[in-house]
Enzyme design. Structure first.
Site, PDB file in Angstrom:
ATOM      1  N   GLY A  96       0.680  -1.426  -0.125  1.00 14.49           N
ATOM      2  CA  GLY A  96      -0.449   0.171   0.109  1.00 14.49           C
ATOM      3  C   GLY A  96       0.909   1.409  -0.399  1.00 14.49           C
ATOM      4  CB  SER A  97       4.689   2.235   1.698  1.00 15.60           C
ATOM      5  OG  SER A  97       2.919   2.482   2.292  1.00 15.60           O
ATOM      6  CB  SER A 119       7.252   2.322   4.751  1.00 16.02           C
ATOM      7  OG  SER A 119       6.795   1.481   5.741  1.00 16.02           O
ATOM      8  CB  SER A 163       4.612   0.437   9.623  1.00 20.31           C
ATOM      9  OG  SER A 163       5.493   0.056   8.332  1.00 20.31           O
ATOM     10  CB  THR A 211       8.026  -1.943   5.097  1.00 23.82           C
ATOM     11  OG1 THR A 211       7.018  -1.891   5.367  1.00 23.82           O
ATOM     12  CG2 THR A 211       7.736  -3.033   4.087  1.00 23.82           C
ATOM     13  NE  ARG A 219      -6.596  -2.718   2.614  1.00 20.92           N
ATOM     14  CZ  ARG A 219      -6.225  -3.371   3.871  1.00 20.92           C
ATOM     15  NH1 ARG A 219      -4.933  -3.456   4.424  1.00 20.92           N
ATOM     16  NH2 ARG A 219      -7.331  -3.335   4.750  1.00 20.92           N
ATOM     17  CD  GLU A 269      -3.033  -5.633   1.503  1.00 22.54           C
ATOM     18  OE1 GLU A 269      -2.729  -4.825   2.106  1.00 22.54           O
ATOM     19  OE2 GLU A 269      -2.634  -4.530   0.526  1.00 22.54           O
ATOM     20  CG  HIS A 310       2.541  -9.596 -27.596  1.00 20.62           C
ATOM     21  ND1 HIS A 310       2.313 -10.094 -29.395  1.00 20.62           N
ATOM     22  CD2 HIS A 310       1.382  -8.882 -27.314  1.00 20.62           C
ATOM     23  CE1 HIS A 310       1.850  -8.406 -29.559  1.00 20.62           C
ATOM     24  NE2 HIS A 310       1.502  -7.642 -29.200  1.00 20.62           N
ATOM     25  CE  LYS A 345       4.452  -5.877   6.689  1.00 21.27           C
ATOM     26  NZ  LYS A 345       3.706  -4.897   6.528  1.00 21.27           N
TER      27      LYS A 345
HETATM   28  C1  F6R Z   1      -1.960  -2.306   4.135  1.00 20.09           C
HETATM   29  C2  F6R Z   1      -1.076  -2.130   2.781  1.00 20.09           C
HETATM   30  C3  F6R Z   1       0.342  -3.654   2.829  1.00 20.09           C
HETATM   31  C4  F6R Z   1       1.252  -2.307   3.543  1.00 20.09           C
HETATM   32  C5  F6R Z   1       2.493  -3.431   3.409  1.00 20.09           C
HETATM   33  C6  F6R Z   1       4.478  -2.435   3.512  1.00 20.09           C
HETATM   34  O1  F6R Z   1      -2.905  -1.582   4.609  1.00 20.09           O
HETATM   35  O2  F6R Z   1      -1.597  -2.876   2.722  1.00 20.09           O
HETATM   36  O3  F6R Z   1       0.484  -3.888   1.555  1.00 20.09           O
HETATM   37  O4  F6R Z   1       1.153  -1.442   3.071  1.00 20.09           O
HETATM   38  O5  F6R Z   1       2.861  -4.341   4.272  1.00 20.09           O
HETATM   39  O6  F6R Z   1       3.842  -2.228   4.784  1.00 20.09           O
HETATM   40  P1  F6R Z   1       3.717  -0.297   5.087  1.00 20.09           P
HETATM   41  O7  F6R Z   1       3.060   0.507   3.646  1.00 20.09           O
HETATM   42  O8  F6R Z   1       4.376  -0.195   6.761  1.00 20.09           O
HETATM   43  O9  F6R Z   1       5.486   0.020   4.596  1.00 20.09           O
END
Ligand code: F6R
Length: 328
Positions: A39-40, A80, A82, A85, A130, A209, A225, A320
């Protein structure tokens, strides 16, 4: 109405938030790498499509480390939500180690405390990355503007906000129709190279998601193709268990537009076409956001139809944690 539906409704304000921030002061560079996942990471895909339209170079990186070629004339943007990641932290760490200017975009986390960044954009918190796509993409665009890689992005952010607002106001019938046709099926989203395929990948991720359902994307002309042959193999299976959505962008190459029409005509023999969605707006940002927000709404509608909560993504958190517990 669900919490995620409410969050999607904040997308115009998110884009305006980004339009109102000052581009950070960062060293001028001729090209950029945007590192981010999920989502980032979509923020990088959006930035790359805008860069392409401006004749600028933005490379999206969705893994550990950085490509060997990345060097002194590049700015690395690590995005990111959070800030924790591991792939994004690895790319950011590599930029610092190689002396490449690094800008971070996050709510907080380890990315915030990583030493060596030349600038940082702090995002307001949100229940899920997201659900913050407008702020994430907008912040990345402002950074790329600050580094001279992109031209002014404020007007496009404002146009995208207005277009998304219009789409949100009038999408209910289209969303219900497409979600009804995708319900209980594996979704495959087709988009033309550029704006369409970025939106297709966002649809796929949002159905995964929010809707907690399998989904895949493909792009034209490439799918003409190879993939088109695959659809001929198990029509009984695909007719009952799959459905396809086409995303059309007015700025697609005219031959891609023609390919899209012919492709769905041929594919309709073996798989239901759940819908054809057309972009709106002028700038690539507005067009990609206009196509994407319909997918956001469809994904939430699918969650409602399946009686699941669109917000949590427990299995991603579990994965994770399992990886964090392993030093490999
Ligand atoms: C959760 C989501 C995930 C996170 C991904 C990376 O809503 O969309 O796809 O975005 O796991 O985590 P971040 O975005 O925190 O780096």
């Amino acid at each position: 109405m669900s919490e995620m539906r409410d969050l999607i409704g904040t997308l115009p304000d998110q884009l305006r938030w980004a339009a109102d921030i000052d581009p950070p002061m960062v060293p001028l560079r001729s090209e950029a790498v945007v590192a981010g996942m999920g989502g980032s990471g979509i923020a990088g895909d959006i930035a790359a499509v805008i860069a392409e339209a401006q004749g600028a170079r933005v490379t999206v990186h969705k893994s550990y480390g950085l490509p060997e070629w990345v060097g002194g004339d590049t700015v690395v943007v690590a995005v990111s939500h959070s800030g924790n990641t591991e792939e994004t932290l690895s790319a950011a760490g590599e930029a610092v180690a190689r002396g490449i200017p690094l800008v971070t975009v996050s709510v907080g986390g380890e990315l915030e405390s990583l030493g060596g960044a030349v600038a940082r954009v702090a995002l307001p918190d949100s229940p899920q990355p997201r659900a913050s796509a407008g702020r994430l993409a907008g912040a990345v665009l402002r950074v790329l503007e600050g580094s001279g890689v992109l031209a002014s992005t404020g007007p496009d952010l404002r146009e995208a906000a207005s277009v998304v607002e219009e789409v949100l106001a009038g999408a209910d019938a289209e969303v219900d129709r497409i979600a009804g046709a995708l319900r209980g099926r594996v979704a495959v989203i087709y988009g033309g190279a550029g704006v369409g395929v970025v939106a297709a990948s966002r649809w796929k991720a949002q159905i995964n998601e929010n809707g907690k359902a399998p989904a895949f994307w493909a792009t034209l002309p490439e799918a003409n193709h190879n993939e088109i042959v695959g659809w001929t193999a198990h029509p009984d299976l695909s007719r009952d268990s799959m459905a396809v959505v086409f995303l059309d962008d007015e700025h697609d190459h005219p031959r891609v537009t023609l390919r899209s029409i012919v492709t769905r005509d041929l594919m309709a023999r073996s798989v239901p076409i759940a819908g054809v969605v057309s972009s709106r707006g002028i700038s690539p940002l507005a067009r990609v956001m206009a196509l994407s927000v319909i997918g956001d709404l469809v994904s939430v509608r699918l969650a409602e139809l399946a009686n699941v909560d669109p917000v949590p993504v427990d299995i991603i958190e579990d994965l994770k944690q399992r990886l964090a517990g392993s030093g490999e």
